[in-house]
Design a protein around this motif. Structure first.
Motif, PDB file in Angstrom:
ATOM      1  N   TRP A  86      60.298  55.534  48.087  1.00  0.00           N
ATOM      2  CA  TRP A  86      60.843  54.181  48.009  1.00  0.00           C
ATOM      3  C   TRP A  86      61.757  53.861  49.194  1.00  0.00           C
ATOM      4  N   ILE A 100      65.833  63.063  37.764  1.00  0.00           N
ATOM      5  CA  ILE A 100      65.583  61.619  37.888  1.00  0.00           C
ATOM      6  C   ILE A 100      66.895  60.853  38.007  1.00  0.00           C
ATOM      7  N   LEU A 101      67.850  61.156  37.119  1.00  0.00           N
ATOM      8  CA  LEU A 101      69.120  60.430  37.108  1.00  0.00           C
ATOM      9  C   LEU A 101      69.932  60.669  38.379  1.00  0.00           C
ATOM     10  N   MET A 125      60.591  59.087  44.560  1.00  0.00           N
ATOM     11  CA  MET A 125      61.812  58.328  44.832  1.00  0.00           C
ATOM     12  C   MET A 125      62.127  58.261  46.325  1.00  0.00           C
ATOM     13  N   PHE A 176      69.937  56.168  46.187  1.00  0.00           N
ATOM     14  CA  PHE A 176      70.047  54.711  46.345  1.00  0.00           C
ATOM     15  C   PHE A 176      71.459  54.174  46.146  1.00  0.00           C
ATOM     16  N   ASN A 215      73.474  54.321  43.205  1.00  0.00           N
ATOM     17  CA  ASN A 215      73.676  53.680  41.902  1.00  0.00           C
ATOM     18  C   ASN A 215      74.779  54.396  41.116  1.00  0.00           C
ATOM     19  N   THR A 247      58.803  63.887  41.283  1.00  0.00           N
ATOM     20  CA  THR A 247      59.839  62.854  41.187  1.00  0.00           C
ATOM     21  C   THR A 247      60.560  62.680  42.513  1.00  0.00           C
ATOM     22  N   ASN A 275      68.869  61.802  41.332  1.00  0.00           N
ATOM     23  CA  ASN A 275      68.161  61.192  42.464  1.00  0.00           C
ATOM     24  C   ASN A 275      68.434  59.693  42.533  1.00  0.00           C
ATOM     25  N   TYR A 276      68.320  59.033  41.388  1.00  0.00           N
ATOM     26  CA  TYR A 276      68.526  57.586  41.327  1.00  0.00           C
ATOM     27  C   TYR A 276      69.943  57.218  41.751  1.00  0.00           C
TER      28      TYR A 276
END
Length: 445
Positions: free
Chosen positions: A28, A163-164, A25, A171, A173, A21, A166-167
Motif C-alpha cells: 500500500w 496486522i495491528l 500492507m 501508516f 495510526n 500481511t 503494522n497498521y
C-alpha cells in the motif's frame, strides 16, 4: 498422526499469513517500498530458513528423550537450554552479515537506491530472527509432548498482533508516527517477541510443561549437548538452505527467458506452495512420532509412524495433483488480471507449468515427509547429501539443460525441479526402507 499434525499444519499457515500481511500492507506504500522491502525480506529469509533448520534439531532430540523416559526431565531441559545457546551463538555472525545488506544487494546487481532502502528494513527486521529461533525451540518442545495446539493459539495471536502493529507503525495510526518500511520491521520484532512471551507463559503455567522447569539454571553449560545440537542441526540447516536456494535460482533462470515466464512461474509456485503446508506439518509430526519410537527402542512404532505419515502426505499431494490436472485454468485465473494485455500469454504458460507442478507436488510431499521420518531417527547428514545432489545437480542441471539447450524454456525448468524432487524422494525412501540394515534403528530392549 492426524491429531498431532493438523495444529502443526495450521501453525505453518499462520507463519505464512504473517509474511503475507507484511507484503500486503507494505504494498500500500507503493511499488518502490514494496520492491525494497521484498529484497530485504528475501535476504533475511535465507538466514531465517538456515536458522530454522538448525533449531529443528531440537525436535528429534526432545522426542527421543521423551521416548527414553529415563532422566527425560533433566535431558529435555538441557537440550532446551543448549538449543537457546546455539541460537545466540549463530545469530551474532548472521547479524554482522545482514548489517551489510546494501553492499550485498548491490553486489547481486540490485539498483543502489533500492538496496539503500532495503538496508533500512533489514537492519530492523533482522533483530526478529533471534526470537523466531527461540519460538521454534519452544514449539518443538510442546510438539514432542504431542500438545501442539498451543502453537496454533499463539500463532493466531501473532497474526492479529502483526496486522495491528503494522497498521499502526507503517501508516502512523493510533497516534504512532508513520515509519514506512521501518515500521514493518519493528512490527516483526514486536510480533515475534509477543509470541515468545506468550509461549513462555504457557510453558511456565501449564502443569504438564511446568514440571520440566525449562528456564532453570539457564547459565549452566552442557558442552556435549551443545555440540550434539550443532552436529544434528547443521546438516538440516544446510538442507533447508539448499532447498530454498534452488527455488531462488529457478526464478533467476526464468528471468533469463522472459518476463512472462517469471510471472507464470510465480503463479504456479504460489499455488503449489499452499498445499505444501500439509506434508510439511506431517513431516514435523513424523519426526516426533518416529523420534518417540527411537527413544523407546520400538521398531514397530517407528515403522507405523513413518509409513503413516508418508501415506497421508503423498496421498494428500496426489489429490492436489489431480486438482492441478483437472482445473489448471480455473486455479491460474485466480492470479490473472485480464485487463493486462499479457494476461492470456501468462495464463497459457502458467497452465503448462501447473501440469508439471502436479508431478512436482507428489514428489515434493514424498521428499519432505521422507526427510522428517529420517530426522526422527536423528539421521541428517546423508539426507543433506541427497538434497545437494537432487536439488542442485539433477534439479538445476536438468532444468537449465532442457530450458536453454533443448529450448523447452520454462517447461524445462519445471521439469528439472520435478525431476530433482523425485530423485530426492526416491533416495530418502530407499534409505528409510534400509534403516535396519544401516543401523539407524536401535536394538529393541
Amino acid at each position: 498422526m492426524v491429531n498431532l499434525s493438523w495444529p502443526l499444519i495450521l501453525t505453518n499457515l499462520t507463519m505464512s499469513l504473517i509474511s503475507a500481511t507484511d507484503v500486503l500492507m507494505i504494498g500500500w506504500l507503493g511499488a518502490e517500498d514494496l520492491a525494497a522491502a521484498s529484497l530485504g525480506f528475501n535476504l533475511c529469509m535465507l538466514a531465517a530458513i538456515f536458522c530454522m533448520g538448525l533449531m529443528t534439531a531440537s525436535a528429534p532430540m526432545f522426542a527421543s528423550e521423551f521416548g527414553r523416559m529415563h532422566n527425560s526431565v533433566r535431558d529435555v531441559r538441557r537440550t532446551f537450554r543448549q538449543s537457546f545457546w546455539v541460537a545466540v551463538t549463530i545469530i551474532i555472525p548472521i547479524w554482522l552479515v545482514l548489517w551489510q545488506a546494501e553492499a550485498l544487494l548491490i553486489q547481486m546487481g540490485q539498483k543502489p537506491e533500492l538496496a539503500a532502502k532495503a538496508e533500512i528494513y533489514v537492519r530492523v527486521y533482522m533483530l526478529s530472527i533471534l526470537p523466531f529461533m527461540m519460538l521454534m525451540v519452544m514449539r518443538n518442545f510442546i510438539s514432542a509432548l504431542e500438545r501442539p495446539l498451543w502453537s496454533l493459539v499463539i500463532g493466531i495471536i501473532g497474526v492479529l498482533a502483526n496486522i495491528l502493529v503494522n497498521y499502526a507503525l507503517i501508516f502512523g495510526n493510533f497516534g504512532f508516527p508513520a515509519l514506512g518500511i521501518m515500521g514493518a520491521g519493528i512490527a516483526s520484532i514486536a510480533c515475534n517477541a509477543l509470541m515468545v512471551m506468550g509461549m513462555i507463559i504457557v510453558l511456565t503455567s501449564d502443569k504438564q510443561f511446568r514440571r520440566y522447569r525449562l528456564f532453570g539454571n539457564f547459565w549452566r553449560a552442557d558442552w556435549a549437548r551443545y555440540r550434539a545440537v550443532w552436529s544434528l542441526g547443521l546438516p538440516i540447516a544446510v538442507s533447508f538452505g539448499l532447498e530454498g536456494g534452488v527455488f531462488s535460482i529457478a526464478v533467476i533462470l526464468m528471468g533469463w527467458i522472459d518476463t512472462l515466464s517469471v510471472a507464470a512461474h510465480a503463479i504456479a509456485l504460489q499455488i503449489a506452495s499452499i498445499s505444501f503446508m500439509v506434508p510439511m506439518g506431517l513431516a514435523q509430526a513424523a519426526t516426533v512420532r518416529v523420534g518417540l519410537g527411537h527413544g523407546r527402542r520400538d521398531p514397530a512404532m517407528i515403522h507405523r509412524a513413518g509409513w503413516t505419515a508418508f501415506v497421508l502426505g503423498t496421498g494428500f499431494m496426489t489429490l492436489m495433483a489431480l486438482s492441478l490436472w483437472l482445473f489448471p485454468v480455473e486455479l491460474a485465473s485466480l492470479f490473472i488480471d485480464y485487463d493486462n494485455p499479457d494476461a492470456y500469454a501468462v495464463l497459457a504458460l502458467a497452465v503448462d507449468f501447473l501440469m508439471l507442478a502436479a508431478i512436482f507436488q507428489i514428489a515434493d510431499g514424498a521428499q519432505v515427509v521422507g526427510a522428517g521420518m529420517l530426522r526422527g531417527l536423528q539421521d541428517t547428514r546423508i539426507p543433506m547429501v541427497f538434497a545437494a545432489f537432487g536439488y542442485w545437480v539433477v534439479g538445476i542441471g536438468v532444468g537449465a539443460g532442457l530450458a536453454f539447450w533443448a529450448d523447452w524454456d520454462g517447461v524445462g525448468i519445471w521439469t528439472g525441479l520435478a525431476s530433482g524432487l523425485a530423485v530426492v524422494a526416491i533416495l530418502m525412501l530407499t534409505r528409510w526402507m534400509m534403516r535396519d540394515r544401516l543401523g539407524l534403528v536401535p536394538e529393541p530392549t
